[in-house]
Design a protein around this motif. Structure first.
Motif, PDB file in Angstrom:
ATOM      1  N   ILE A   4       0.861  -1.178   0.000  1.00  0.00           N
ATOM      2  CA  ILE A   4       0.000   0.000   0.000  1.00  0.00           C
ATOM      3  C   ILE A   4       0.895   1.225   0.000  1.00  0.00           C
ATOM      4  O   ILE A   4       1.523   1.554   1.004  1.00  0.00           O
ATOM      5  N   GLN A   5       0.972   1.903  -1.128  1.00  0.00           N
ATOM      6  CA  GLN A   5       1.832   3.066  -1.261  1.00  0.00           C
ATOM      7  C   GLN A   5       0.979   4.329  -1.212  1.00  0.00           C
ATOM      8  O   GLN A   5       0.122   4.533  -2.044  1.00  0.00           O
ATOM      9  N   ALA A  18       1.193  16.307   3.299  1.00  0.00           N
ATOM     10  CA  ALA A  18       1.747  17.438   4.044  1.00  0.00           C
ATOM     11  C   ALA A  18       3.169  17.739   3.576  1.00  0.00           C
ATOM     12  O   ALA A  18       3.548  18.894   3.411  1.00  0.00           O
ATOM     13  N   PHE A  19       3.960  16.690   3.351  1.00  0.00           N
ATOM     14  CA  PHE A  19       5.326  16.911   2.902  1.00  0.00           C
ATOM     15  C   PHE A  19       5.353  17.390   1.456  1.00  0.00           C
ATOM     16  O   PHE A  19       6.150  18.265   1.100  1.00  0.00           O
ATOM     17  N   ALA A  20       4.506  16.819   0.618  1.00  0.00           N
ATOM     18  CA  ALA A  20       4.512  17.168  -0.806  1.00  0.00           C
ATOM     19  C   ALA A  20       4.309  18.660  -1.007  1.00  0.00           C
ATOM     20  O   ALA A  20       4.919  19.269  -1.883  1.00  0.00           O
ATOM     21  N   ALA A  21       3.472  19.261  -0.180  1.00  0.00           N
ATOM     22  CA  ALA A  21       3.174  20.680  -0.338  1.00  0.00           C
ATOM     23  C   ALA A  21       4.361  21.576  -0.017  1.00  0.00           C
ATOM     24  O   ALA A  21       4.440  22.705  -0.506  1.00  0.00           O
ATOM     25  N   ALA A  30       8.225  14.177  -4.547  1.00  0.00           N
ATOM     26  CA  ALA A  30       7.508  14.888  -3.483  1.00  0.00           C
ATOM     27  C   ALA A  30       6.550  13.972  -2.730  1.00  0.00           C
ATOM     28  O   ALA A  30       6.319  14.153  -1.533  1.00  0.00           O
ATOM     29  N   ASN A  31       6.003  12.964  -3.418  1.00  0.00           N
ATOM     30  CA  ASN A  31       5.046  12.073  -2.780  1.00  0.00           C
ATOM     31  C   ASN A  31       5.683  10.793  -2.275  1.00  0.00           C
ATOM     32  O   ASN A  31       4.983   9.905  -1.781  1.00  0.00           O
ATOM     33  N   GLY A  32       7.010  10.678  -2.400  1.00  0.00           N
ATOM     34  CA  GLY A  32       7.700   9.512  -1.854  1.00  0.00           C
ATOM     35  C   GLY A  32       7.289   8.223  -2.488  1.00  0.00           C
ATOM     36  O   GLY A  32       7.242   7.177  -1.831  1.00  0.00           O
ATOM     37  N   ARG A  33       6.988   8.238  -3.789  1.00  0.00           N
ATOM     38  CA  ARG A  33       6.561   7.004  -4.461  1.00  0.00           C
ATOM     39  C   ARG A  33       7.763   6.101  -4.745  1.00  0.00           C
ATOM     40  O   ARG A  33       8.876   6.544  -4.814  1.00  0.00           O
TER      41      ARG A  33
END
Length: 251
Positions: free
Chosen positions: A50-51, A56-59, A248-251
Protein backbone atom coordinates in the motif's frame (compact mmCIF):
# COMPACT_ATOMS: atom_id res chain seq x y z
CA UNK A 1 2.26 -65.67 58.11
CA UNK A 2 0.70 -63.71 55.38
CA UNK A 3 3.02 -62.93 52.50
CA UNK A 4 2.73 -59.25 51.40
CA UNK A 5 1.19 -58.98 48.00
CA UNK A 6 3.02 -56.96 45.36
CA UNK A 7 1.39 -53.72 44.36
CA UNK A 8 -0.90 -53.88 41.34
CA UNK A 9 0.88 -53.58 38.02
CA UNK A 10 0.98 -50.08 36.54
CA UNK A 11 -1.18 -50.19 33.43
CA UNK A 12 0.35 -46.93 32.09
CA UNK A 13 -3.04 -45.40 31.26
CA UNK A 14 -2.89 -42.30 33.48
CA UNK A 15 0.75 -41.70 32.52
CA UNK A 16 -0.16 -42.12 28.82
CA UNK A 17 -2.93 -39.56 29.14
CA UNK A 18 -0.52 -37.13 30.74
CA UNK A 19 1.98 -37.65 27.94
CA UNK A 20 -0.71 -36.96 25.34
CA UNK A 21 -1.82 -33.80 27.14
CA UNK A 22 1.75 -32.57 27.42
CA UNK A 23 2.32 -33.41 23.76
CA UNK A 24 -0.75 -31.43 22.66
CA UNK A 25 0.30 -28.46 24.77
CA UNK A 26 3.82 -28.58 23.36
CA UNK A 27 2.47 -28.72 19.81
CA UNK A 28 0.14 -25.80 20.43
CA UNK A 29 2.96 -23.82 22.02
CA UNK A 30 5.13 -24.41 18.97
CA UNK A 31 2.43 -23.68 16.38
CA UNK A 32 1.00 -20.48 17.87
CA UNK A 33 4.23 -18.45 17.50
CA UNK A 34 4.51 -19.68 13.92
CA UNK A 35 0.96 -18.58 13.19
CA UNK A 36 1.57 -15.22 14.81
CA UNK A 37 4.80 -14.76 12.88
CA UNK A 38 3.07 -15.70 9.65
CA UNK A 39 0.27 -13.23 10.35
CA UNK A 40 2.70 -10.45 11.09
CA UNK A 41 4.68 -11.22 7.92
CA UNK A 42 1.51 -11.16 5.81
CA UNK A 43 0.45 -7.87 7.36
CA UNK A 44 3.87 -6.39 6.72
CA UNK A 45 3.82 -7.50 3.07
CA UNK A 46 0.28 -6.25 2.63
CA UNK A 47 1.12 -2.88 4.16
CA UNK A 48 4.28 -2.65 2.10
CA UNK A 49 2.22 -2.90 -1.06
CA UNK A 50 0.00 0.00 0.00
CA UNK A 51 1.83 3.07 -1.26
CA UNK A 52 0.50 6.39 -0.12
CA UNK A 53 1.91 9.85 -0.60
CA UNK A 54 2.58 12.27 2.21
CA UNK A 55 0.37 15.21 1.27
CA UNK A 56 1.75 17.44 4.04
CA UNK A 57 5.33 16.91 2.90
CA UNK A 58 4.51 17.17 -0.81
CA UNK A 59 3.17 20.68 -0.34
CA UNK A 60 6.46 21.90 1.17
CA UNK A 61 8.85 19.62 -0.72
CA UNK A 62 10.15 22.56 -2.76
CA UNK A 63 11.35 24.16 0.50
CA UNK A 64 12.45 21.09 2.47
CA UNK A 65 14.36 19.32 -0.29
CA UNK A 66 17.74 20.50 -1.51
CA UNK A 67 17.65 22.30 -4.85
CA UNK A 68 19.77 19.56 -6.43
CA UNK A 69 17.08 17.08 -5.36
CA UNK A 70 14.31 19.18 -6.86
CA UNK A 71 16.33 19.26 -10.09
CA UNK A 72 18.21 15.95 -10.41
CA UNK A 73 21.62 15.67 -12.07
CA UNK A 74 20.19 13.69 -14.94
CA UNK A 75 16.60 14.22 -16.03
CA UNK A 76 14.54 11.35 -17.38
CA UNK A 77 10.95 10.16 -17.02
CA UNK A 78 10.47 7.85 -13.98
CA UNK A 79 7.36 6.26 -15.47
CA UNK A 80 8.85 5.15 -18.77
CA UNK A 81 9.66 1.45 -18.88
CA UNK A 82 12.10 -0.26 -21.15
CA UNK A 83 14.56 1.76 -23.16
CA UNK A 84 14.63 5.42 -22.14
CA UNK A 85 15.18 8.18 -24.69
CA UNK A 86 18.40 10.13 -24.39
CA UNK A 87 18.31 12.27 -21.29
CA UNK A 88 19.30 15.74 -20.15
CA UNK A 89 22.26 16.67 -17.98
CA UNK A 90 21.96 19.49 -15.44
CA UNK A 91 24.39 22.35 -16.01
CA UNK A 92 23.50 24.76 -13.23
CA UNK A 93 20.99 25.82 -10.58
CA UNK A 94 19.53 29.23 -9.78
CA UNK A 95 18.85 30.57 -6.31
CA UNK A 96 15.22 30.73 -5.24
CA UNK A 97 13.55 33.81 -6.65
CA UNK A 98 10.29 35.60 -6.21
CA UNK A 99 7.76 35.25 -8.98
CA UNK A 100 8.82 38.16 -11.16
CA UNK A 101 11.52 38.39 -13.79
CA UNK A 102 12.20 34.69 -14.36
CA UNK A 103 9.09 33.54 -16.24
CA UNK A 104 7.45 34.67 -19.48
CA UNK A 105 5.17 37.68 -18.99
CA UNK A 106 1.91 35.79 -19.47
CA UNK A 107 2.94 32.98 -17.10
CA UNK A 108 4.21 35.53 -14.56
CA UNK A 109 0.81 37.20 -14.46
CA UNK A 110 -0.95 33.83 -14.14
CA UNK A 111 1.13 32.49 -11.23
CA UNK A 112 1.00 35.77 -9.31
CA UNK A 113 -2.78 35.81 -9.67
CA UNK A 114 -2.84 32.29 -8.19
CA UNK A 115 -0.79 33.00 -5.08
CA UNK A 116 2.75 32.39 -6.33
CA UNK A 117 5.29 32.01 -3.51
CA UNK A 118 8.58 31.28 -5.26
CA UNK A 119 10.18 30.05 -8.49
CA UNK A 120 13.11 27.64 -8.75
CA UNK A 121 15.09 27.11 -11.97
CA UNK A 122 17.75 24.88 -13.48
CA UNK A 123 19.32 24.63 -16.92
CA UNK A 124 19.88 21.31 -18.69
CA UNK A 125 21.65 20.32 -21.89
CA UNK A 126 20.64 17.37 -24.03
CA UNK A 127 23.26 14.62 -23.95
CA UNK A 128 23.60 15.00 -27.70
CA UNK A 129 24.93 18.50 -27.04
CA UNK A 130 22.60 20.22 -29.51
CA UNK A 131 19.78 21.52 -27.28
CA UNK A 132 19.37 23.38 -24.01
CA UNK A 133 16.40 23.81 -21.68
CA UNK A 134 15.69 25.89 -18.62
CA UNK A 135 13.15 24.22 -16.33
CA UNK A 136 11.21 26.12 -13.66
CA UNK A 137 9.10 25.03 -10.71
CA UNK A 138 6.60 27.68 -9.60
CA UNK A 139 4.99 27.29 -6.18
CA UNK A 140 1.39 28.53 -6.13
CA UNK A 141 -1.49 28.45 -3.64
CA UNK A 142 -2.98 25.02 -4.37
CA UNK A 143 -3.17 22.20 -6.87
CA UNK A 144 -6.49 23.56 -8.12
CA UNK A 145 -4.84 26.90 -8.83
CA UNK A 146 -1.98 25.13 -10.60
CA UNK A 147 -4.42 23.27 -12.86
CA UNK A 148 -6.23 26.52 -13.60
CA UNK A 149 -2.94 28.00 -14.84
CA UNK A 150 -2.27 24.89 -16.93
CA UNK A 151 -5.72 25.12 -18.49
CA UNK A 152 -5.32 28.83 -19.17
CA UNK A 153 -1.96 28.36 -20.92
CA UNK A 154 -2.48 24.81 -22.19
CA UNK A 155 -2.48 25.79 -25.86
CA UNK A 156 0.67 27.92 -25.57
CA UNK A 157 3.87 26.47 -27.04
CA UNK A 158 6.01 29.59 -26.65
CA UNK A 159 8.98 29.91 -24.25
CA UNK A 160 7.71 29.97 -20.66
CA UNK A 161 10.94 30.51 -18.69
CA UNK A 162 13.71 33.07 -19.09
CA UNK A 163 16.73 31.06 -20.34
CA UNK A 164 19.47 30.79 -17.74
CA UNK A 165 23.01 30.62 -19.13
CA UNK A 166 25.60 28.74 -17.08
CA UNK A 167 29.17 30.06 -17.57
CA UNK A 168 31.85 27.45 -18.09
CA UNK A 169 29.40 24.79 -19.30
CA UNK A 170 27.83 23.71 -22.58
CA UNK A 171 25.01 26.14 -21.74
CA UNK A 172 27.27 29.19 -21.51
CA UNK A 173 25.74 30.69 -24.68
CA UNK A 174 22.13 29.77 -23.89
CA UNK A 175 19.97 32.91 -24.29
CA UNK A 176 16.56 34.33 -25.20
CA UNK A 177 17.64 34.52 -28.85
CA UNK A 178 17.87 30.72 -28.95
CA UNK A 179 14.61 30.09 -27.07
CA UNK A 180 12.27 28.44 -29.59
CA UNK A 181 9.48 26.72 -27.66
CA UNK A 182 8.07 26.07 -24.22
CA UNK A 183 5.25 24.69 -22.16
CA UNK A 184 3.64 24.99 -18.73
CA UNK A 185 1.67 22.31 -16.87
CA UNK A 186 0.58 21.37 -13.37
CA UNK A 187 2.40 18.73 -11.32
CA UNK A 188 0.38 15.65 -10.35
CA UNK A 189 -2.92 14.18 -11.46
CA UNK A 190 -5.20 14.22 -8.39
CA UNK A 191 -6.96 16.82 -6.27
CA UNK A 192 -4.56 16.18 -3.37
CA UNK A 193 -1.50 16.76 -5.56
CA UNK A 194 1.05 19.42 -4.60
CA UNK A 195 0.62 23.11 -5.57
CA UNK A 196 3.19 23.34 -8.35
CA UNK A 197 3.45 24.47 -11.96
CA UNK A 198 6.29 23.08 -14.06
CA UNK A 199 7.40 25.27 -16.97
CA UNK A 200 10.10 25.06 -19.60
CA UNK A 201 11.91 26.82 -22.42
CA UNK A 202 13.75 24.78 -25.05
CA UNK A 203 16.00 25.72 -27.95
CA UNK A 204 19.16 24.92 -29.91
CA UNK A 205 22.67 25.67 -28.72
CA UNK A 206 24.03 26.60 -32.13
CA UNK A 207 23.73 30.41 -32.58
CA UNK A 208 24.97 30.39 -36.17
CA UNK A 209 21.55 30.09 -37.78
CA UNK A 210 17.88 30.57 -37.01
CA UNK A 211 16.07 27.28 -36.83
CA UNK A 212 12.75 27.29 -38.63
CA UNK A 213 13.94 29.85 -41.19
CA UNK A 214 15.75 27.91 -43.90
CA UNK A 215 16.76 29.53 -47.22
CA UNK A 216 15.49 28.80 -50.72
CA UNK A 217 14.03 25.38 -51.44
CA UNK A 218 14.40 24.32 -47.81
CA UNK A 219 12.07 27.03 -46.49
CA UNK A 220 9.17 24.57 -46.41
CA UNK A 221 11.03 22.55 -43.78
CA UNK A 222 11.15 25.48 -41.38
CA UNK A 223 7.86 24.72 -39.68
CA UNK A 224 8.86 21.12 -38.95
CA UNK A 225 12.03 22.41 -37.27
CA UNK A 226 9.97 24.60 -34.98
CA UNK A 227 7.59 21.74 -34.24
CA UNK A 228 10.56 19.63 -33.25
CA UNK A 229 11.27 21.95 -30.32
CA UNK A 230 7.59 22.10 -29.40
CA UNK A 231 7.56 18.31 -29.14
CA UNK A 232 10.73 18.32 -27.06
CA UNK A 233 9.22 20.91 -24.71
CA UNK A 234 6.09 18.77 -24.25
CA UNK A 235 8.07 15.63 -23.47
CA UNK A 236 10.60 17.26 -21.18
CA UNK A 237 8.18 19.30 -19.07
CA UNK A 238 5.98 16.20 -18.70
CA UNK A 239 8.95 14.08 -17.66
CA UNK A 240 10.08 16.68 -15.14
CA UNK A 241 6.57 17.10 -13.68
CA UNK A 242 6.31 13.34 -13.16
CA UNK A 243 9.83 13.21 -11.70
CA UNK A 244 9.07 15.88 -9.09
CA UNK A 245 5.63 14.46 -8.28
CA UNK A 246 7.28 11.05 -7.77
CA UNK A 247 9.85 12.61 -5.44
CA UNK A 248 7.51 14.89 -3.48
CA UNK A 249 5.05 12.07 -2.78
CA UNK A 250 7.70 9.51 -1.85
CA UNK A 251 6.56 7.00 -4.46
Amino acid sequence: MDVPQPPPADTGRPRGRKRRVFGILATVSAVVPLLLAGGLTYAAIKNHRIQTGNDAFAAVAWHNLRTEEVFPDFLRDPYLTGEQPQGWSRQGLAEQKDCRGVLADKLTEAVIAQGCVSVLRATYVHVGGDMAATVALAVVGSYQQATQIAEELGSERVPMVVPMAVPGTAAAGWSRKLAYAGRARSVGLATNSPPYVAAITVGPLDPRRQYGKLPGDWAISGRSEQKLYQGVADELVGGYARTFDYLANGR
